[in-house]
Structure formats: C-alpha cells, structure tokens
Motif scaffolding. Sequence first.
Motif, PDB file in Angstrom:
ATOM      1  N   THR A 165       0.849  -1.180   0.000  1.00 29.48           N
ATOM      2  CA  THR A 165       0.000   0.000   0.000  1.00 29.48           C
ATOM      3  C   THR A 165       0.888   1.234   0.000  1.00 29.48           C
ATOM      4  N   VAL A 166       0.378   2.327  -0.571  1.00 31.96           N
ATOM      5  CA  VAL A 166       1.165   3.558  -0.669  1.00 31.96           C
ATOM      6  C   VAL A 166       0.323   4.748  -0.229  1.00 31.96           C
ATOM      7  N   ASP A 167       1.007   5.848   0.128  1.00 31.10           N
ATOM      8  CA  ASP A 167       0.293   7.074   0.448  1.00 31.10           C
ATOM      9  C   ASP A 167       0.181   7.934  -0.807  1.00 31.10           C
ATOM     10  N   THR A 168      -0.309   9.158  -0.652  1.00 32.55           N
ATOM     11  CA  THR A 168      -0.546  10.025  -1.815  1.00 32.55           C
ATOM     12  C   THR A 168       0.749  10.443  -2.507  1.00 32.55           C
ATOM     13  N   LYS A 169       1.877  10.303  -1.817  1.00 26.40           N
ATOM     14  CA  LYS A 169       3.166  10.654  -2.419  1.00 26.40           C
ATOM     15  C   LYS A 169       3.919   9.420  -2.925  1.00 26.40           C
ATOM     16  N   LYS A 170       3.195   8.296  -3.004  1.00 27.99           N
ATOM     17  CA  LYS A 170       3.727   7.017  -3.501  1.00 27.99           C
ATOM     18  C   LYS A 170       4.709   6.353  -2.533  1.00 27.99           C
ATOM     19  N   LYS A 189      -6.306  -3.091  -0.221  1.00 28.55           N
ATOM     20  CA  LYS A 189      -6.884  -2.694  -1.503  1.00 28.55           C
ATOM     21  C   LYS A 189      -6.460  -1.275  -1.893  1.00 28.55           C
ATOM     22  N   ILE A 190      -6.378  -1.061  -3.187  1.00 31.16           N
ATOM     23  CA  ILE A 190      -6.028   0.269  -3.693  1.00 31.16           C
ATOM     24  C   ILE A 190      -7.176   1.237  -3.400  1.00 31.16           C
ATOM     25  N   PRO A 191      -6.932   2.333  -2.710  1.00 32.10           N
ATOM     26  CA  PRO A 191      -8.009   3.317  -2.472  1.00 32.10           C
ATOM     27  C   PRO A 191      -8.550   3.869  -3.796  1.00 32.10           C
ATOM     28  N   LYS A 192      -9.815   4.162  -3.834  1.00 29.37           N
ATOM     29  CA  LYS A 192     -10.436   4.639  -5.067  1.00 29.37           C
ATOM     30  C   LYS A 192      -9.781   5.927  -5.573  1.00 29.37           C
ATOM     31  N   THR A 193      -9.359   6.779  -4.651  1.00 31.72           N
ATOM     32  CA  THR A 193      -8.711   8.028  -5.066  1.00 31.72           C
ATOM     33  C   THR A 193      -7.396   7.759  -5.767  1.00 31.72           C
ATOM     34  N   ALA A 196      -7.869   5.993  -9.426  1.00 25.86           N
ATOM     35  CA  ALA A 196      -8.164   6.930 -10.517  1.00 25.86           C
ATOM     36  C   ALA A 196      -6.901   7.503 -11.128  1.00 25.86           C
ATOM     37  N   ARG A 197      -5.787   7.449 -10.394  1.00 24.21           N
ATOM     38  CA  ARG A 197      -4.517   7.989 -10.888  1.00 24.21           C
ATOM     39  C   ARG A 197      -3.667   6.940 -11.582  1.00 24.21           C
ATOM     40  N   LEU A 198      -4.046   5.676 -11.434  1.00 20.41           N
ATOM     41  CA  LEU A 198      -3.235   4.611 -12.025  1.00 20.41           C
ATOM     42  C   LEU A 198      -3.541   4.485 -13.516  1.00 20.41           C
ATOM     43  N   TYR A 249       6.923   2.870  -7.927  1.00 16.71           N
ATOM     44  CA  TYR A 249       6.917   3.387  -9.297  1.00 16.71           C
ATOM     45  C   TYR A 249       5.804   2.678 -10.053  1.00 16.71           C
ATOM     46  N   PHE A 250       4.807   3.429 -10.510  1.00 16.87           N
ATOM     47  CA  PHE A 250       3.653   2.837 -11.182  1.00 16.87           C
ATOM     48  C   PHE A 250       4.005   2.528 -12.631  1.00 16.87           C
ATOM     49  N   PHE A 251       4.100   1.251 -12.950  1.00 13.20           N
ATOM     50  CA  PHE A 251       4.450   0.830 -14.307  1.00 13.20           C
ATOM     51  C   PHE A 251       3.203   0.820 -15.182  1.00 13.20           C
ATOM     52  N   ASN A 252       3.327   1.373 -16.370  1.00 10.58           N
ATOM     53  CA  ASN A 252       2.211   1.421 -17.308  1.00 10.58           C
ATOM     54  C   ASN A 252       2.631   0.735 -18.603  1.00 10.58           C
ATOM     55  N   GLY A 253       2.344  -0.533 -18.710  1.00  9.05           N
ATOM     56  CA  GLY A 253       2.730  -1.263 -19.914  1.00  9.05           C
ATOM     57  C   GLY A 253       2.511  -2.752 -19.746  1.00  9.05           C
ATOM     58  N   PHE A 254       2.869  -3.499 -20.781  1.00  7.26           N
ATOM     59  CA  PHE A 254       2.710  -4.951 -20.740  1.00  7.26           C
ATOM     60  C   PHE A 254       3.774  -5.574 -19.850  1.00  7.26           C
ATOM     61  N   TRP A 255       3.357  -6.533 -19.044  1.00  8.21           N
ATOM     62  CA  TRP A 255       4.283  -7.279 -18.193  1.00  8.21           C
ATOM     63  C   TRP A 255       3.735  -8.681 -17.997  1.00  8.21           C
ATOM     64  N   GLU A 256       4.604  -9.669 -18.081  1.00  8.14           N
ATOM     65  CA  GLU A 256       4.179 -11.052 -17.884  1.00  8.14           C
ATOM     66  C   GLU A 256       5.315 -11.846 -17.250  1.00  8.14           C
ATOM     67  N   ASP A 257       4.983 -12.567 -16.196  1.00  2.45           N
ATOM     68  CA  ASP A 257       5.929 -13.497 -15.577  1.00  2.45           C
ATOM     69  C   ASP A 257       5.935 -14.770 -16.411  1.00  2.45           C
TER      70      ASP A 257
END
Length: 425
Positions: A165-170, A189-193, A196-198, A249-257
């Motif tokens: 889990t992370v705070d608003t500053k990651k 769980k990821i907070p709804k607020t 929305a940023r992910l 660090y929020f990764f935005n892309g394809f990733w597969e193990d």
Amino acid sequence: MHDVLTIVMGGGKGTRLYPLTADRAKPAVPFGAKYRLVDIPLSNSIAANFKKIYVLTQFNTASLHLHIGNTYIFDSFTNGFVEVLAAEQTFTHTGWYEGTADAVRKNLVHFRTQKPTHYMILSGDQLYRMDLRGFFDEHIQSGAEASVAVLPVNRKDATGFGILTVDTKKRIKKFTEKPPLEKDITALKIPKTLAARLPNYEEGKDYLASMGIYIFNAETMEAVLDSDEADFGKEILPNMIGSRHVNAYFFNGFWEDIGTIESFYKTSLDLADIYPAFNLYDEDMPIYTRRRDLPPSKLNSCTISHTLAADGCIITESSISRSVIGIRTIIGEGCTLEGVVCMGADYYEEPGPEPLEEGTHVPPIGIGRGTRIRQAIIDKNARIGEGCSIGWDGIPPEGDYERYFVRDGIIIVPKNGVIPAGTVI
C-alpha cells in the motif's frame, strides 16, 4: 553524477520451467524464435544506457555464459559490460545463494569495484519493456532510499506477489509477501482516489503488486544487507518500510511473468498474434540478441498463419498456424503444426546415413515428413521422425515419460530429444 549498476537475478534451479531448464539456466531458455529470456532485462537496461550489468545465477550456467559472451560485446569507447556471476566458494562463504538478497550480498565484493551510486535489480524471467531511465529519474526526484516497480493485480494473482500500500506521495506504507487466498487483505486494496490515478488500473485489479524490479541507493544496499536476511521481497523490503523511505513506481505497460511452462507457452504464442500484447517490432527499444549471420528462411509452398519464423529455417509443403518456429528449423513435406513452440537447432546437420539407436533409425534434426503436432514445445536439436502424431488426438496425463514430458497440458520434447518415426503421443 549517478552511476547505476544493473543486477539481473537469474533465479534458482528453474523447477517451474523444467524440463526446459534441465540443461540450461533459466535466463538462457530460448524465447520468441531467436532470443533468450535474459535478452529482455538486458535490452531494457541497455536502452536506458545502464551498461554495467551483472547476471547472477548458480545452475547450468554454460549456455548462459556462451550466449552472453557471444552477444553483449561493447566497443572500447563504451564503459560497459555484461558478465555472469555464478555462485562461488570463498573463504567467507561456501554455500549456494539462499535468496535474492543473499545473492547480492555474496557478490558485493565484485560490485564495489565499480563504485556504483545506485543498484538496479531486475528479474531474469519476465517479459516487459520498461523505461528504466524514467524509473530511475523518479527515484532520484522522490528522495527515496529504495524504489519498487508496481502494477495492479487481482486477488487470485496477488498470492504470487509482494502486495503493498502507498500514500498520496507514492511512499510505501505496508508490504505483505505473497498473501494466501484464505488471508483477509481487504485493508491492502487500492483506495479509489489512488486507483483513478493509475494509468493501467482495471476493475477487479484491486491490489498493488511488486514486480521484483528495484532501485537501491548504494549506501542503503550496503546497510540493509549487513544482516543474514536472504530475500528482498520476504524480508529486506518489509523490514525497511517502517524505518526507511521506500517509494513505488507505477508501471504502465505490458508485463508477464514467464517462469512457468504454461505462461511461457501462452506468452510465446501470443507474440505471433496480429496485434500481440508485447510488440517485438519496436525500433526505439529493440530486443537485442546474438547475431548469427544465418541465411533467410526458405518456405516451399506452405500455408502459414499467425506464426513467427526465425532465420535459417527450411519449411516444405507444410501447414503451420499459431506457432513459433526457431532458428534453423527443418520441417519436411506434409507436416501440420498447430500451437507449437519450436526452438530450432544449434547447427545444420550434414546429410548422410542415419545412425542407429537401440535398433531404430535416429531421425535427422528437425521434423520429419507427414508429422502432425499440436499444443507442444519442441526444444533445441530435437529429432522427430516421419509420420508422427504428437498431441493431435489429445494430451497425455501430466508426467515424465520416456521420450517426452507433459506439463500444464503441454507436451514437451526435450533438448536433443528423439521421437522415432511413426510415434503417436
């Protein structure tokens, strides 16, 4: 000035990928017709201009050494290298690597000579394309002592990851390693607020998972490894959360193990789709591998769809669909392949009299005339005779058989395996 040292974790015995790892280290497993698994993290690191790279492993390292030695050769004007460090005995330690952190700890004596300011830890069995330079820049800007690349997963998949889990500053506030399904982790769980940023959040993917990709400040690495804790995910990172600044660090892309036979097979075949989830044809961030100077593939009156074919293949009057055909693959007349990952061959075989094995003719390397194969992985240098039927009328139960294996409902013909003519599996 920042000096980043990349460490690629080669993993242990690779039991989940057996028998593909029977004679080679996990990072050396062939992938995508012409690559090796290790080419993925190495290419990501090189694209970020992080060219001081060590690969840590301890099992079946010969083919990995050969591949890296023949592939990653930097010119004399480049202050870079790619080297394999296998587990070794010294006067201070005599055992195997006990975990990811222990592997780094036992090699600090080699790493210190490079005088890095930061360590970047990458996994050797994942398929992804990440802007590691962007990851590093965000780490520096955050002022963190360590950073963890993360992505959202569902509850079922969360059992295989470190969930945080992370705070608003990651900044990471909690870290739970591989929580079992019966454990209530609703509080994670990821907070709804935040959801929305992910950029890659999807409904149902309610948990942030560690990708096993980290950045550590060098002094922080030295400090946290001054212990007997063996693993980053299980011990080092959870123990850092309360006392040190660790960012996500929020990764935005394809990733597969791709550490299991099932994921390896499915991910391999996906590469041949019209619009694959992972694009091999990205000129800005190519996947590097060994240059073999092979001739172009020759296709003689074939029907081929949704298939990748590497260099040096000769395929004659055959039908191939949704498959991956590796280097130097020879496929005789009248063959049919559906959902086959074929790794090819290390050399071309000179024509001549066929040798005998237990009174049976040994087929030449490749796939003989009139053979049908479905839902299978054919490892390097396999010899499959004429008129065979493999997986065509169903898949045998899971297990180890005399000439083949079945894992996750997939038939595997091992490296240098021999399937005599007329065999039905």
